[in-house]
Design an enzyme around this catalytic site. Structure first.
Site, PDB file in Angstrom:
ATOM      1  N   ARG A  32       7.927  -2.699   2.526  1.00  0.00           N
ATOM      2  CA  ARG A  32       8.239  -2.828   3.952  1.00  0.00           C
ATOM      3  C   ARG A  32       8.709  -4.233   4.239  1.00  0.00           C
ATOM      4  NH1 ARG A  32       3.397   0.660   6.735  1.00  0.00           N
ATOM      5  NH2 ARG A  32       3.657   2.265   5.165  1.00  0.00           N
ATOM      6  N   LYS A  87       9.896   4.027   0.121  1.00  0.00           N
ATOM      7  CA  LYS A  87       8.853   4.286  -0.871  1.00  0.00           C
ATOM      8  C   LYS A  87       9.318   5.349  -1.851  1.00  0.00           C
ATOM      9  CE  LYS A  87       6.403   6.977   2.659  1.00  0.00           C
ATOM     10  NZ  LYS A  87       5.144   7.209   3.376  1.00  0.00           N
ATOM     11  N   THR A 147      -8.105   1.663  -0.676  1.00  0.00           N
ATOM     12  CA  THR A 147      -7.186   2.039   0.400  1.00  0.00           C
ATOM     13  C   THR A 147      -5.815   2.417  -0.161  1.00  0.00           C
ATOM     14  OG1 THR A 147      -8.324   0.651   1.978  1.00  0.00           O
ATOM     15  CG2 THR A 147      -6.011   1.111   2.434  1.00  0.00           C
ATOM     16  N   LYS A 180      -0.990  12.128   3.022  1.00  0.00           N
ATOM     17  CA  LYS A 180      -1.717  12.502   4.215  1.00  0.00           C
ATOM     18  C   LYS A 180      -0.751  13.252   5.120  1.00  0.00           C
ATOM     19  CE  LYS A 180      -1.362   7.728   5.984  1.00  0.00           C
ATOM     20  NZ  LYS A 180      -1.055   6.866   4.828  1.00  0.00           N
ATOM     21  N   ASP A 232       6.259   8.361  10.448  1.00  0.00           N
ATOM     22  CA  ASP A 232       6.705   9.258   9.379  1.00  0.00           C
ATOM     23  C   ASP A 232       5.869  10.528   9.272  1.00  0.00           C
ATOM     24  OD1 ASP A 232       4.547   7.702   8.511  1.00  0.00           O
ATOM     25  OD2 ASP A 232       5.116   7.905   6.401  1.00  0.00           O
ATOM     26  N   SER A 245       6.556   3.701   8.291  1.00  0.00           N
ATOM     27  CA  SER A 245       5.421   4.402   8.875  1.00  0.00           C
ATOM     28  C   SER A 245       5.185   4.046  10.337  1.00  0.00           C
ATOM     29  CB  SER A 245       4.177   4.126   8.031  1.00  0.00           C
ATOM     30  OG  SER A 245       3.120   4.939   8.450  1.00  0.00           O
ATOM     31  N   HIS A 246       4.028   3.452  10.634  1.00  0.00           N
ATOM     32  CA  HIS A 246       3.647   3.187  12.021  1.00  0.00           C
ATOM     33  C   HIS A 246       4.212   1.862  12.531  1.00  0.00           C
ATOM     34  CE1 HIS A 246       0.956   1.495   9.126  1.00  0.00           C
ATOM     35  NE2 HIS A 246       0.693   0.533   9.990  1.00  0.00           N
ATOM     36  N   ASP A 298       2.275   9.579  13.635  1.00  0.00           N
ATOM     37  CA  ASP A 298       2.937   8.281  13.514  1.00  0.00           C
ATOM     38  C   ASP A 298       4.419   8.409  13.161  1.00  0.00           C
ATOM     39  OD1 ASP A 298       2.650   9.071  10.853  1.00  0.00           O
ATOM     40  OD2 ASP A 298       2.362   7.005  10.151  1.00  0.00           O
ATOM     41  N   GLU A 322      -8.645   8.673   5.309  1.00  0.00           N
ATOM     42  CA  GLU A 322      -8.808   7.238   5.493  1.00  0.00           C
ATOM     43  C   GLU A 322      -9.131   6.944   6.953  1.00  0.00           C
ATOM     44  OE1 GLU A 322      -6.219   4.699   2.730  1.00  0.00           O
ATOM     45  OE2 GLU A 322      -4.794   5.981   3.764  1.00  0.00           O
ATOM     46  N   GLU A 323      -9.781   5.807   7.184  1.00  0.00           N
ATOM     47  CA  GLU A 323     -10.130   5.395   8.540  1.00  0.00           C
ATOM     48  C   GLU A 323      -8.900   5.104   9.395  1.00  0.00           C
ATOM     49  OE1 GLU A 323      -9.201   2.163   9.444  1.00  0.00           O
ATOM     50  OE2 GLU A 323      -8.446   1.944   7.398  1.00  0.00           O
ATOM     51  N   SER A 324      -7.756   4.886   8.745  1.00  0.00           N
ATOM     52  CA  SER A 324      -6.532   4.516   9.451  1.00  0.00           C
ATOM     53  C   SER A 324      -5.781   5.739   9.975  1.00  0.00           C
ATOM     54  CB  SER A 324      -5.640   3.708   8.528  1.00  0.00           C
ATOM     55  OG  SER A 324      -5.411   4.431   7.327  1.00  0.00           O
ATOM     56  N   ARG A 331      -8.118  -7.321   7.997  1.00  0.00           N
ATOM     57  CA  ARG A 331      -8.795  -6.198   8.636  1.00  0.00           C
ATOM     58  C   ARG A 331     -10.299  -6.357   8.429  1.00  0.00           C
ATOM     59  NH1 ARG A 331      -4.377  -3.383   9.884  1.00  0.00           N
ATOM     60  NH2 ARG A 331      -2.887  -2.698   8.298  1.00  0.00           N
ATOM     61  N   ASP A 339       2.613  11.171   8.789  1.00  0.00           N
ATOM     62  CA  ASP A 339       1.478  11.398   7.893  1.00  0.00           C
ATOM     63  C   ASP A 339       0.132  11.070   8.543  1.00  0.00           C
ATOM     64  OD1 ASP A 339       1.906   8.676   7.817  1.00  0.00           O
ATOM     65  OD2 ASP A 339       2.058   8.527   5.631  1.00  0.00           O
ATOM     66  N   ARG A 340       0.148  10.395   9.695  1.00  0.00           N
ATOM     67  CA  ARG A 340      -1.124  10.058  10.343  1.00  0.00           C
ATOM     68  C   ARG A 340      -1.404  10.997  11.512  1.00  0.00           C
ATOM     69  NH1 ARG A 340      -2.143   3.628  10.544  1.00  0.00           N
ATOM     70  NH2 ARG A 340      -1.376   3.141   8.459  1.00  0.00           N
ATOM     71  N   THR A 345       0.819  -1.215   0.000  1.00  0.00           N
ATOM     72  CA  THR A 345       0.000   0.000   0.000  1.00  0.00           C
ATOM     73  C   THR A 345       0.852   1.264   0.000  1.00  0.00           C
ATOM     74  OG1 THR A 345      -1.337  -1.316   1.504  1.00  0.00           O
ATOM     75  CG2 THR A 345      -2.090   0.901   1.079  1.00  0.00           C
TER      76      THR A 345
HETATM   77  C1  VG1 Z   1      -2.554   0.744   6.018  1.00  0.00           C
HETATM   78  C2  VG1 Z   1      -3.848   1.521   6.143  1.00  0.00           C
HETATM   79  C3  VG1 Z   1      -4.052   2.394   4.923  1.00  0.00           C
HETATM   80  C4  VG1 Z   1      -2.831   3.312   4.735  1.00  0.00           C
HETATM   81  C5  VG1 Z   1      -1.550   2.489   4.700  1.00  0.00           C
HETATM   82  C6  VG1 Z   1      -0.313   3.370   4.673  1.00  0.00           C
HETATM   83  O1  VG1 Z   1      -2.597  -0.079   4.892  1.00  0.00           O
HETATM   84  O2  VG1 Z   1      -4.947   0.645   6.299  1.00  0.00           O
HETATM   85  O3  VG1 Z   1      -5.239   3.136   5.069  1.00  0.00           O
HETATM   86  O4  VG1 Z   1      -2.951   4.037   3.545  1.00  0.00           O
HETATM   87  O5  VG1 Z   1      -1.464   1.665   5.861  1.00  0.00           O
HETATM   88  O6  VG1 Z   1      -0.270   4.177   5.821  1.00  0.00           O
HETATM   89  P1  VG1 Z   1      -2.966  -1.644   4.951  1.00  0.00           P
HETATM   90  O7  VG1 Z   1      -2.828  -2.147   3.540  1.00  0.00           O
HETATM   91  O8  VG1 Z   1      -2.029  -2.277   5.917  1.00  0.00           O
HETATM   92  O9  VG1 Z   1      -4.376  -1.717   5.476  1.00  0.00           O
HETATM   93  V1  VG1 Z   1       1.152   4.771   6.518  1.00  0.00           V
HETATM   94  O10 VG1 Z   1       0.920   5.846   7.634  1.00  0.00           O
HETATM   95  O11 VG1 Z   1       2.116   4.022   5.710  1.00  0.00           O
HETATM   96  O12 VG1 Z   1       2.063   5.477   5.464  1.00  0.00           O
HETATM   97 CO    CO Z   2       2.619   6.848   8.108  1.00  0.00          CO
END
Ligand code: VG1
Ligand code: CO
Length: 543
Positions: A22, A126, A344, A376, A279, A113-114, A277, A363-365, A496, A281-282, A18
């Site tokens: 990683r 990325k 997503t 984001k 990086d 990310s997280h 988070d 996004e919901e995340s 999920r 973005d959240r 996504t």
């Molecule tokens: C998760 C989230 C998605 C988000 C992605 C990247 O993906 O559900 O909404 O865009 O992380 O977020 P997945 O495929 O694990 O559900 V982050 O803060 O990387 O950059």
């Molecule tokens: Co992130």
């Protein structure tokens, strides 16, 4: 300085998910792994000769070593310039802004990310394109194809570039430009928001806690909230980035940001709490004793964004990822603006933002953003909230109550089943997928299925098609369950399950979300036979 060509061969499993690739940090550190992937990015994006690239990451373990490799490979590939955040630090939204501001061809952002960081945790890389956004599906496919047929990579033999000193230096013919990671980003925020109004709010005694979770937003939040806006020292918690994020998960949700939740639910809680988070973005938003779901936050921002100077003209339209609740749809309908439902991942918002069809998306995340960058943006969301709080003089809880009265409340939760055996997860999805066409009208665990389908998306701007983006079941009475496989996990499969229930009766706005969503959960579990198919009796994480 000598330019070395190393013969190599494909290394299995380099399919970006996504948000880039990683893997376990140790995998990235294996001989040739990082180099192969960087070369695949360069080759899959039309090579780097003569180009300007932005490079930076979230500061996790291996960030600095990986940047040195990228710079030497960019030099060997003939790149003209790499713009690097000082100390190797750039948040994802700040990198997106730099790419756009400096007209770079793209950027490499180092982050998982997280996901936790450290030698025994995760690393990621990325590629973002010239619009500042995550690589499109087409580019991602190109990069993956190159990982499958790579035969050599090119690297300069050189000593390390100095990442600590602002200004320009050379690596062969490559100009390495070290920039302050915060300056340009902070200036952009000052353009969008009424900093005087927010500063006046703080000066009037408004109290806030921002949890940077030992990750990249520490320096940004400290400079902007405490530096420019005058919030008291100590407003930013866990503000110094560490290589392993203090041993935690830098994931801003009530589970992993428990320190902040405890502060916000205490008797002497401040007015406003937020977290970001790894990086940057959240975002997580929480008022005094009032957690705001990301789906509700997106809807609230959409309803009030016009109160901030950068959005005073109103919104062209909004977009949300499919699993995100329908709360923002109801705001958009009332405002008479367009509302798009995308798969997503932020890359799907890019074409809509570039075409001017939407101004805000989320996004919901815990991701929200706008057309100011193509990612984001955690701190942006926090500042937009602050601008709205400064203008309305209302509390977070009162703003939410008002929104639910105006549009109804979408109760929402997400259940994650982590590290499921991939074969079992796939078997469960196959079985459910086959059932979907015949489900409408049937009763299950006390619920009646109204509709069911597998989500697919045709991009209204570039016409590209994305198939198999999640299995969804709508129930009579405004309930919905969605099953999706994560693209960002690094071990096994993560299932999920997204649960939603619309409530329009104001006397039922104060219920426990878990209770409201229980019937939908039971119906979803019965339909998917998840427990028997995967051997799991309960989710690992509930947000
Ligand atoms: C998760 C989230 C998605 C988000 C992605 C990247 O993906 O559900 O909404 O865009 O992380 O977020 P997945 O495929 O694990 O559900 V982050 O803060 O990387 O950059
Ligand atoms: Co992130």
């Amino acid at each position: 300085m000598t330019h070395t060509t190393v013969t190599t061969q494909p290394i299995a499993g380099q399919k970006p998910g996504t948000s880039g690739l990683r893997k376990r940090t140790k995998v990235f550190m294996e001989p040739h792994f990082l180099e192969n992937y960087v070369q695949a990015i360069f080759d899959g994006t039309g090579r780097v000769a003569g180009k300007t690239l932005v490079v930076g990451g979230d500061g996790r373990y291996f960030n600095d070593r990986a940047i040195q490799v990228i710079l030497r490979m960019a030099a060997a590939g003939g790149a003209a310039r790499c713009i690097v955040g000082q100390g190797g630090i750039l948040s994802t939204p700040a990198a997106s802004h730099l790419i756009r501001k400096r007209g770079a061809s793209g950027g490499l952002i180092l982050s998982a990310s997280h996901n936790p960081g450290g030698p025994d945790a995760d690393f990621g890389l990325k590629y973002n394109g010239a619009n500042g956004g995550p690589a499109s599906e087409k580019i991602t496919a190109e990069i993956f194809a190159r990982t499958q047929d790579i035969a050599e990579y090119h690297i300069l033999e050189a000593t390390d570039a100095d990442l600590g000193t602002l200004g320009e230096s050379h690596l062969g013919d490559l100009v390495v430009e070290i920039v302050d990671p915060v300056t340009d980003y902070a200036a952009l925020m000052e353009d969008l928001f009424d900093f005087d109004a927010i500063a006046a709010l703080f000066a009037g005694g408004f109290a806030m806690k921002f949890d940077a979770m030992h990750a990249v937003t520490g320096p940004y939040a400290t400079a902007i909230l405490e530096g420019r806006l005058g919030a008291v020292k100590g407003t930013v918690m866990n503000g110094v980035p560490s290589e392993d994020f203090g041993g935690g998960h830098p994931d801003p949700n009530p589970i992993w940001a428990k320190d902040l939740m405890d502060v916000m639910y205490a008797d002497d809680a401040p007015d406003f709490g937020a977290a970001s988070d790894g990086d940057g973005d959240r975002n997580m938003i929480v008022g005094r004793g009032a957690y705001v779901t990301p789906s509700d936050s997106l809807a609230l921002l959409a309803s009030k964004a016009h109160l901030a100077p950068g959005y005073a003209k109103g919104l062209a339209g909004v977009a949300r990822s499919m699993p995100t609740s329908g709360a923002v749809d109801r705001v958009a309908a009332a405002k008479g603006i367009g509302c798009y439902e995308t798969p997503t991942g932020w890359k799907f918002f890019g074409t809509l933002l570039d075409a001017g069809k939407v101004t805000l998306c989320g996004e919901e995340s815990a991701g929200t953003g706008s057309d100011h960058v193509r990612e984001k943006d955690g701190l942006w969301a926090v500042l937009l909230w602050l601008n709205i709080l400064a203008e309305t003089k209302m509390s977070v809880a009162d703003l939410m109550d008002e929104m639910w009265r105006d549009y109804g409340r979408c109760y929402y939760t997400r259940h994650d089943y982590e590290d499921v055996e991939a074969e079992k997860a796939n078997a469960m999805f196959d079985a459910l997928r086959n059932k979907l066409p015949g489900l409408a009208g049937s009763d299950v665990a006390g619920q009646t299925v109204e509709w069911a389908d597998e989500f697919a998306y045709d991009d209204p701007v570039d016409g590209s098609h994305a198939a198999a983006q999640g299995l969804r079941i709508g129930f009579v009475g405004g309930g919905r369950a969605v099953f999706r496989l994560s693209g960002t996990g690094t071990v096994g499969a993560t299932i999920r399950l997204y649960l939603e229930q619309l409530e329009t009766d104001a006397s039922r706005f104060g219920l426990d979300p878990a209770e409201v969503l229980k019937p939908i959960n039971e119906a979803a579990l019965a339909l998917s036979d998840l427990a028997a198919m995967t051997g799991r009796s309960a989710p690992d994480v509930i947000t």
